[in-house]
Design a protein around this motif. Sequence first.
Motif, short mmCIF file in Angstrom:
data_model
loop_
_atom_site.label_atom_id
_atom_site.label_comp_id
_atom_site.label_asym_id
_atom_site.label_seq_id
_atom_site.Cartn_x
_atom_site.Cartn_y
_atom_site.Cartn_z
N TYR A 117 8.30 3.24 -44.40
CA TYR A 117 7.61 2.70 -45.69
C TYR A 117 7.73 0.82 -45.62
N ASP A 118 7.56 0.05 -44.71
CA ASP A 118 8.65 -0.43 -45.04
C ASP A 118 7.53 -1.34 -46.48
N ASP A 119 8.33 -2.39 -46.83
CA ASP A 119 8.02 -2.91 -48.65
C ASP A 119 9.01 -4.39 -48.24
N ARG A 120 9.55 -4.26 -47.24
CA ARG A 120 9.79 -6.21 -46.64
C ARG A 120 9.05 -7.22 -47.58
N THR A 121 7.52 -7.11 -47.90
CA THR A 121 6.76 -8.32 -47.75
C THR A 121 5.87 -8.20 -48.74
N PRO A 122 5.47 -8.64 -49.76
CA PRO A 122 4.14 -8.64 -50.34
C PRO A 122 3.81 -7.54 -50.26
N GLN A 123 2.53 -7.84 -49.13
CA GLN A 123 1.93 -6.37 -47.96
C GLN A 123 2.48 -5.77 -47.60
N ARG A 124 2.41 -4.85 -48.16
CA ARG A 124 3.00 -3.58 -47.72
C ARG A 124 2.40 -2.94 -46.26
N TYR A 125 3.78 -2.51 -45.94
CA TYR A 125 3.32 -1.15 -44.35
C TYR A 125 3.24 0.00 -44.62
N VAL A 126 2.48 0.89 -43.73
CA VAL A 126 3.48 1.44 -42.78
C VAL A 126 3.62 1.30 -41.44
N ARG A 127 4.58 2.02 -41.01
CA ARG A 127 4.56 1.49 -39.62
C ARG A 127 5.39 2.45 -38.78
N ILE A 128 4.52 2.70 -37.44
CA ILE A 128 4.54 3.86 -36.77
C ILE A 128 5.24 3.16 -35.69
N LEU A 129 6.41 4.43 -35.04
CA LEU A 129 7.04 3.96 -33.77
C LEU A 129 5.86 5.33 -32.35
N ALA A 130 5.38 4.14 -31.65
CA ALA A 130 4.60 5.44 -30.36
C ALA A 130 5.30 4.99 -29.00
N SER A 131 4.18 5.30 -28.06
CA SER A 131 4.28 5.05 -27.15
C SER A 131 2.65 5.54 -25.94
N PHE A 132 2.41 4.45 -25.41
CA PHE A 132 1.26 5.07 -24.66
C PHE A 132 1.10 4.72 -23.07
N HIS A 133 0.68 5.32 -22.00
CA HIS A 133 0.64 5.39 -21.20
C HIS A 133 -0.55 4.18 -20.27
N GLY A 134 0.68 3.16 -19.76
CA GLY A 134 -0.15 1.68 -19.73
C GLY A 134 0.89 0.99 -19.72
N ARG A 135 -0.19 -0.01 -19.45
CA ARG A 135 0.42 -1.55 -19.45
C ARG A 135 -0.63 -2.51 -20.16
N GLU A 180 5.20 3.94 -19.26
CA GLU A 180 5.28 4.81 -20.84
C GLU A 180 5.28 3.22 -21.04
N THR A 181 4.52 2.72 -22.66
CA THR A 181 5.31 2.17 -23.08
C THR A 181 5.43 1.54 -24.53
N PRO A 182 6.48 1.00 -25.30
CA PRO A 182 6.58 1.56 -26.18
C PRO A 182 5.41 0.54 -27.92
N LEU A 183 5.22 1.17 -28.37
CA LEU A 183 4.26 0.09 -29.51
C LEU A 183 4.55 0.62 -30.32
N LEU A 184 4.42 0.04 -31.26
CA LEU A 184 4.26 -0.85 -32.72
C LEU A 184 2.84 -0.40 -33.51
N LEU A 185 2.59 0.59 -34.41
CA LEU A 185 1.38 -0.06 -35.06
C LEU A 185 1.79 -0.02 -36.42
N SER A 186 0.77 -0.53 -37.10
CA SER A 186 0.95 -1.28 -38.34
C SER A 186 -0.27 -0.81 -39.11
N CYS A 187 0.48 -0.43 -40.25
CA CYS A 187 -1.03 0.01 -41.42
C CYS A 187 -0.74 -0.41 -42.63
#
Length: 552
Positions: A117-135, A180-187
């Motif tokens: 849970y990321d509340d560093r800005t007025p807009q709050r986010y859920v950040r998810i660390l992920a990876s996917f296959h490919g470039r 496998e490439t690292p990925l950040l998903l922001s919601c």
Amino acid sequence: MMPCNARKFIRVIKFLLAGVMIFCVSWIASVNEWHSGVHWGGRREPAGYGVSTMRTIVAYSEGKQAEMDRPSPVTCDQIPAIPVIPHINRSWSPGPASDSSWQLVTGTSVSLYAAYYDDRTPQRYVRILASFHGRNFSTEEPLYCQTRVISSFENSVEVVAAKPLEIWWHEWDTNSLDVETPLLLSCPLTESLYSPSVVSIVTEPCNDPTNAFLLKPNKKHSRNKRNFTICVKDINFDQDISLNLIEWIETNKLLGVDIIDIYIDRINKETQKVLSYYKDKGYVRLYQVPIKNKSDRSLWQRRRDHIITYNDCLYRNIIESDFVIPLDIDEIILPKVADNLGTLIDRLSKRGWDPIQNSAILVQNVFFFGFMQGVDKYKKVYNTSKIYVKRDDVRISNKENLDISEIELIDDKNSLSNEVAEVIERGVKIKNEYKSWCGKEIPVPKLARHVVRSAIESPMGYYSKSIMLTRRVLTAFNHYPLASLGSSGFGGWSAPFSEVQLNHYKESCNTTVVVECARYGRRARVDRAALRLRRRLTAALVDAICAPINII
């Protein structure tokens, strides 16, 4: 003529409208990492009002610009099923490693590691660390976050299109395709989290989820309770590194580091004993590596894997620590004037570092190669401006990488012989004093033994490390931030070399370690910057090695 009261009323209305406008502009600026064309719709009805409703946010990727102009809320016939939340323990302890519990997004190549849970800005986010296959993640289908409060009184789900951000620069590795490439998903969230919640990732907004992560709201009392946290990636050593590790930890304690987060892949029993000692003292925290090392993984893939480690460390500390510092155990960030990192930050603030504009302080690297040491074995050749000292017993014979027959040692103070003798004499005296009291052999600290470095300082950005400001960094790499909140690029600021340097201790120099090895190995220089820590560090080593808890 307009009555006076009416004019005052209109003036008040104008001031209110201006205030609202300023707030809105500031809010938009604070979340400019989110796509400028995002729209959302939907409404929330009170819990228990008729059939449970779904709050829906609809966001679009850049590839759907036409749809972005006319967003349509998503509606579902029924609430998605409540997912099963797996119990995940990331802590490390001796013994067989438990499953790291990556969770797959059904129907995709995306695997999920952890959610924050990321509340560093007025807009709050859920950040998810992920990876996917490919470039290139743009070839993947859109993903959606489902977030719901864990409560028996509420049964509503908030759905938002996940914004993907690859935590990688394609220019680094242009040849590898099967990666496998690292990925950040922001919601983004419509409301702050005030109670435990669960988040899942799905390929369609109304699908029943097959993955889940527990989210907890941030506690006010834990906010920024530490100044400096070091992040250490994937330790993997079969040999005994316990003595080097003790010195490295004790050096960072002297420099003002509050805690060290270490991710462990494989270590021997002696090293385990040391880390358990410091863990019990509350100075290190030990975690399992997100991705264990495999012999068939390429160097570039290992670098991608390590990015998951660094960003997990970053997001664990965005509330608890002001700064995180990615370091290896052969590196020390050494203030050259200030006594510690806190005083260093104060000095750098007066020399141009601005935490509002910059998300990290870049520190320039210098190599202390093992083969360059033993300055008493160099012969002096006098020059009118400097002393050049040739070393007779060291030849760098790797013909593939180097064509060097001698090392030239540069010393600007014309006091090499006397100072070398004094350093050796003091080291032996201190060592003997403590040995008679402790009954054990006390090592001379490496920072006192290694006083010769490459004469060439690495250009800023090459081998340098960063002191990262947690409230500003969006994604992190081994050396510097890759993306920052509220700005484009990594937002790094270069610290003056006269204030601080990165001491990088390596035994050898070859192109697998340092690509420009031939250039770094031609000349060496005497560097006394770390010697002022010698006596305090030796005393700290004695306290550790001779402690009632026998760690060696």
